[in-house]
Design a protein around this motif. Structure first.
Motif, PDB file in Angstrom:
ATOM      1  N   LEU A   6       0.841  -1.191   0.000  1.00 17.95           N
ATOM      2  CA  LEU A   6       0.000   0.000   0.000  1.00 17.95           C
ATOM      3  C   LEU A   6       0.881   1.247   0.000  1.00 17.95           C
ATOM      4  O   LEU A   6       1.847   1.328   0.768  1.00 17.95           O
ATOM      5  CB  LEU A   6      -0.891  -0.018   1.247  1.00 17.95           C
ATOM      6  CG  LEU A   6      -1.875   1.140   1.400  1.00 17.95           C
ATOM      7  CD1 LEU A   6      -2.935   1.102   0.302  1.00 17.95           C
ATOM      8  CD2 LEU A   6      -2.535   1.099   2.776  1.00 17.95           C
ATOM      9  N   GLY A   7       0.553   2.197  -0.872  1.00 19.88           N
ATOM     10  CA  GLY A   7       1.293   3.458  -0.895  1.00 19.88           C
ATOM     11  C   GLY A   7       0.380   4.620  -0.545  1.00 19.88           C
ATOM     12  O   GLY A   7      -0.427   5.045  -1.381  1.00 19.88           O
ATOM     13  N   LEU A   8       0.456   5.105   0.684  1.00 23.00           N
ATOM     14  CA  LEU A   8      -0.396   6.230   1.094  1.00 23.00           C
ATOM     15  C   LEU A   8       0.190   7.538   0.568  1.00 23.00           C
ATOM     16  O   LEU A   8       1.394   7.783   0.698  1.00 23.00           O
ATOM     17  CB  LEU A   8      -0.522   6.275   2.615  1.00 23.00           C
ATOM     18  CG  LEU A   8      -1.343   5.152   3.248  1.00 23.00           C
ATOM     19  CD1 LEU A   8      -1.344   5.294   4.763  1.00 23.00           C
ATOM     20  CD2 LEU A   8      -2.772   5.146   2.711  1.00 23.00           C
ATOM     21  N   LEU A   9      -0.665   8.345  -0.022  1.00 27.05           N
ATOM     22  CA  LEU A   9      -0.232   9.591  -0.647  1.00 27.05           C
ATOM     23  C   LEU A   9      -1.003  10.777  -0.089  1.00 27.05           C
ATOM     24  O   LEU A   9      -2.181  10.651   0.266  1.00 27.05           O
ATOM     25  CB  LEU A   9      -0.502   9.543  -2.161  1.00 27.05           C
ATOM     26  CG  LEU A   9       0.086   8.412  -2.987  1.00 27.05           C
ATOM     27  CD1 LEU A   9      -0.481   8.476  -4.397  1.00 27.05           C
ATOM     28  CD2 LEU A   9       1.603   8.518  -3.004  1.00 27.05           C
TER      29      LEU A   9
ATOM     30  N   PRO B 170      -1.405   2.738  -4.911  1.00 27.74           N
ATOM     31  CA  PRO B 170      -1.447   4.087  -4.348  1.00 27.74           C
ATOM     32  C   PRO B 170      -2.842   4.412  -3.811  1.00 27.74           C
ATOM     33  O   PRO B 170      -3.855   4.068  -4.416  1.00 27.74           O
ATOM     34  CB  PRO B 170      -1.120   4.987  -5.543  1.00 27.74           C
ATOM     35  CG  PRO B 170      -0.658   4.082  -6.637  1.00 27.74           C
ATOM     36  CD  PRO B 170      -1.283   2.766  -6.375  1.00 27.74           C
ATOM     37  N   LEU B 171      -2.890   5.061  -2.667  1.00 27.69           N
ATOM     38  CA  LEU B 171      -4.175   5.446  -2.069  1.00 27.69           C
ATOM     39  C   LEU B 171      -3.997   6.807  -1.407  1.00 27.69           C
ATOM     40  O   LEU B 171      -3.140   6.973  -0.535  1.00 27.69           O
ATOM     41  CB  LEU B 171      -4.607   4.405  -1.027  1.00 27.69           C
ATOM     42  CG  LEU B 171      -5.992   4.591  -0.422  1.00 27.69           C
ATOM     43  CD1 LEU B 171      -7.081   4.338  -1.462  1.00 27.69           C
ATOM     44  CD2 LEU B 171      -6.189   3.650   0.766  1.00 27.69           C
TER      45      LEU B 171
ATOM     46  N   ILE C  46      -4.736   9.785   1.074  1.00 26.38           N
ATOM     47  CA  ILE C  46      -5.255   9.771   2.450  1.00 26.38           C
ATOM     48  C   ILE C  46      -6.645  10.408   2.521  1.00 26.38           C
ATOM     49  O   ILE C  46      -7.404  10.124   3.444  1.00 26.38           O
ATOM     50  CB  ILE C  46      -4.291  10.464   3.442  1.00 26.38           C
ATOM     51  CG1 ILE C  46      -3.996  11.895   2.983  1.00 26.38           C
ATOM     52  CG2 ILE C  46      -3.000   9.663   3.598  1.00 26.38           C
ATOM     53  CD1 ILE C  46      -3.174  12.676   3.992  1.00 26.38           C
ATOM     54  N   SER C  47      -6.979  11.200   1.501  1.00 25.59           N
ATOM     55  CA  SER C  47      -8.325  11.790   1.459  1.00 25.59           C
ATOM     56  C   SER C  47      -9.395  10.726   1.189  1.00 25.59           C
ATOM     57  O   SER C  47     -10.586  10.998   1.310  1.00 25.59           O
ATOM     58  CB  SER C  47      -8.389  12.876   0.385  1.00 25.59           C
ATOM     59  OG  SER C  47      -8.030  12.338  -0.870  1.00 25.59           O
ATOM     60  N   GLU C  48      -8.962   9.525   0.797  1.00 25.66           N
ATOM     61  CA  GLU C  48      -9.908   8.443   0.508  1.00 25.66           C
ATOM     62  C   GLU C  48     -10.127   7.535   1.721  1.00 25.66           C
ATOM     63  O   GLU C  48     -10.691   6.451   1.597  1.00 25.66           O
ATOM     64  CB  GLU C  48      -9.398   7.608  -0.672  1.00 25.66           C
ATOM     65  CG  GLU C  48      -9.371   8.405  -1.980  1.00 25.66           C
ATOM     66  CD  GLU C  48      -8.777   7.638  -3.146  1.00 25.66           C
ATOM     67  OE1 GLU C  48      -9.373   7.673  -4.226  1.00 25.66           O
ATOM     68  OE2 GLU C  48      -7.710   7.018  -2.963  1.00 25.66           O
ATOM     69  N   LEU C  49      -9.683   7.994   2.882  1.00 25.20           N
ATOM     70  CA  LEU C  49      -9.764   7.158   4.081  1.00 25.20           C
ATOM     71  C   LEU C  49     -10.895   7.570   5.014  1.00 25.20           C
ATOM     72  O   LEU C  49     -10.973   7.095   6.143  1.00 25.20           O
ATOM     73  CB  LEU C  49      -8.431   7.213   4.852  1.00 25.20           C
ATOM     74  CG  LEU C  49      -7.190   6.748   4.095  1.00 25.20           C
ATOM     75  CD1 LEU C  49      -5.940   6.922   4.950  1.00 25.20           C
ATOM     76  CD2 LEU C  49      -7.346   5.291   3.686  1.00 25.20           C
ATOM     77  N   GLY C  50     -11.777   8.456   4.570  1.00 29.42           N
ATOM     78  CA  GLY C  50     -12.802   8.966   5.478  1.00 29.42           C
ATOM     79  C   GLY C  50     -13.824   7.923   5.900  1.00 29.42           C
ATOM     80  O   GLY C  50     -14.240   7.884   7.052  1.00 29.42           O
ATOM     81  N   ASP C  51     -14.244   7.093   4.961  1.00 32.16           N
ATOM     82  CA  ASP C  51     -15.285   6.096   5.225  1.00 32.16           C
ATOM     83  C   ASP C  51     -14.683   4.719   4.928  1.00 32.16           C
ATOM     84  O   ASP C  51     -14.335   4.437   3.782  1.00 32.16           O
ATOM     85  CB  ASP C  51     -16.480   6.380   4.309  1.00 32.16           C
ATOM     86  CG  ASP C  51     -17.615   5.374   4.487  1.00 32.16           C
ATOM     87  OD1 ASP C  51     -17.370   4.288   5.068  1.00 32.16           O
ATOM     88  OD2 ASP C  51     -18.735   5.676   4.054  1.00 32.16           O
ATOM     89  N   PRO C  52     -14.574   3.857   5.931  1.00 34.83           N
ATOM     90  CA  PRO C  52     -13.915   2.561   5.690  1.00 34.83           C
ATOM     91  C   PRO C  52     -14.592   1.728   4.609  1.00 34.83           C
ATOM     92  O   PRO C  52     -13.908   1.013   3.869  1.00 34.83           O
ATOM     93  CB  PRO C  52     -13.958   1.862   7.057  1.00 34.83           C
ATOM     94  CG  PRO C  52     -15.001   2.583   7.840  1.00 34.83           C
ATOM     95  CD  PRO C  52     -15.019   3.991   7.323  1.00 34.83           C
ATOM     96  N   ALA C  53     -15.921   1.822   4.498  1.00 35.07           N
ATOM     97  CA  ALA C  53     -16.614   1.031   3.469  1.00 35.07           C
ATOM     98  C   ALA C  53     -16.194   1.493   2.076  1.00 35.07           C
ATOM     99  O   ALA C  53     -16.014   0.679   1.165  1.00 35.07           O
ATOM    100  CB  ALA C  53     -18.127   1.158   3.645  1.00 35.07           C
ATOM    101  N   VAL C  54     -16.040   2.808   1.912  1.00 35.79           N
ATOM    102  CA  VAL C  54     -15.605   3.330   0.617  1.00 35.79           C
ATOM    103  C   VAL C  54     -14.144   2.968   0.368  1.00 35.79           C
ATOM    104  O   VAL C  54     -13.762   2.617  -0.753  1.00 35.79           O
ATOM    105  CB  VAL C  54     -15.816   4.864   0.555  1.00 35.79           C
ATOM    106  CG1 VAL C  54     -15.211   5.443  -0.730  1.00 35.79           C
ATOM    107  CG2 VAL C  54     -17.297   5.207   0.646  1.00 35.79           C
ATOM    108  N   THR C  55     -13.330   3.013   1.422  1.00 40.86           N
ATOM    109  CA  THR C  55     -11.925   2.620   1.285  1.00 40.86           C
ATOM    110  C   THR C  55     -11.831   1.153   0.842  1.00 40.86           C
ATOM    111  O   THR C  55     -11.020   0.812  -0.034  1.00 40.86           O
ATOM    112  CB  THR C  55     -11.171   2.813   2.614  1.00 40.86           C
ATOM    113  OG1 THR C  55     -11.334   4.169   3.041  1.00 40.86           O
ATOM    114  CG2 THR C  55      -9.697   2.502   2.466  1.00 40.86           C
ATOM    115  N   ILE C  56     -12.651   0.309   1.428  1.00 42.17           N
ATOM    116  CA  ILE C  56     -12.669  -1.111   1.037  1.00 42.17           C
ATOM    117  C   ILE C  56     -13.058  -1.235  -0.439  1.00 42.17           C
ATOM    118  O   ILE C  56     -12.453  -2.009  -1.189  1.00 42.17           O
ATOM    119  CB  ILE C  56     -13.638  -1.918   1.935  1.00 42.17           C
ATOM    120  CG1 ILE C  56     -13.105  -1.990   3.362  1.00 42.17           C
ATOM    121  CG2 ILE C  56     -13.856  -3.323   1.366  1.00 42.17           C
ATOM    122  CD1 ILE C  56     -14.127  -2.456   4.389  1.00 42.17           C
ATOM    123  N   ALA C  57     -14.057  -0.453  -0.867  1.00 48.25           N
ATOM    124  CA  ALA C  57     -14.485  -0.498  -2.274  1.00 48.25           C
ATOM    125  C   ALA C  57     -13.340  -0.082  -3.196  1.00 48.25           C
ATOM    126  O   ALA C  57     -13.104  -0.719  -4.234  1.00 48.25           O
ATOM    127  CB  ALA C  57     -15.694   0.421  -2.476  1.00 48.25           C
TER     128      ALA C  57
END
Lengths: 165, 45
Positions: free
Chosen positions: A78-81, A101-102, A104-115
């Motif tokens: 995983l590459g957090l950006l 790459p992911l 960090i703004s995509e970490l707000g909702d875990p369900a969306v992060t999983i998607a």
């Protein structure tokens, strides 16, 4: 529901596209009998780690989704950006490994992060299966692959109502 | 994919798993749940 009607809300061409891709995906992803695979549900049973916006929590979540996607954890990282001006690549091949790459703004909702992670891992598996990355229907194929892989609940709940991505 | 496409795809998924009334449907948002149930019924016609 007592009064559910028997119908589909997609046109014939879309239905035929799904019907054609389905067996191809099952074969290419080496899924075999789908009843022998778990369908991953948004419950504590499947995701026992406490969620918080920390590196440890996202690494735990990443490891869990990688396992459910049936991807070798030794081959992914995983590459957090920080948020980027341009959307980063879904995945980057580095020798025999893949960097996902992911932002960090995509970490707000875990369900969306999983998607998001499920979609990247679906792309990884399709890449490994030799999929033509120039296919026009690649985004749709990634979504359908998530369903075949048992991770589709998260992607469906994060999807837009009518306009295909 | 959009919601109706997911409904049809989940109906195929349920059929492939031999599930008439899959319990996991409860985790889908209400709209997709309806599309899925209707598609499952349509496939059984």
């Amino acid at each position: 529901m007592l009064f559910t009607k028997a119908r589909v809300h997609i046109d014939d061409a879309t239905r035929e596209w799904i019907d054609e891709q389905w067996p191809w995906l099952v074969e290419k992803l080496n899924m075999g009998d789908l009843s022998e695979h778990l369908i991953i549900e948004p419950t504590d049973e499947f995701f026992p780690h406490k969620w918080e916006p920390s590196r440890e929590a996202i690494e735990n979540l990443f490891a869990t989704v990688v396992e459910y996607a049936e991807v070798d954890p030794a081959r992914v990282e995983l590459g957090l950006l920080e948020p980027q001006d341009e959307m980063p690549a879904a995945l980057i091949k580095q020798d025999d490994k893949y960097l996902l790459p992911l932002e960090i703004s995509e970490l707000g909702d875990p369900a969306v992060t999983i998607a998001i992670l499920a979609r990247k891992l679906a792309l990884l598996r399709l890449t490994e299966a030799g999929l033509d990355m120039e296919r026009d229907d690649l985004p749709l194929l990634m979504d359908l692959a998530c369903v075949v892989m048992g991770l589709g609940i998260f992607n469906a709940n994060a999807a837009v109502p009518q306009v295909p991505r | 994919m959009n919601w109706p496409m997911y409904g049809y795809a989940f109906a195929k998924y349920a059929k492939a798993r031999g599930e008439d009334k899959p319990s996991w449907i409860r985790h889908l948002r209400e709209d997709i749940k309806i599309f899925t149930r209707e598609a499952i019924k349509w496939m059984k016609k």
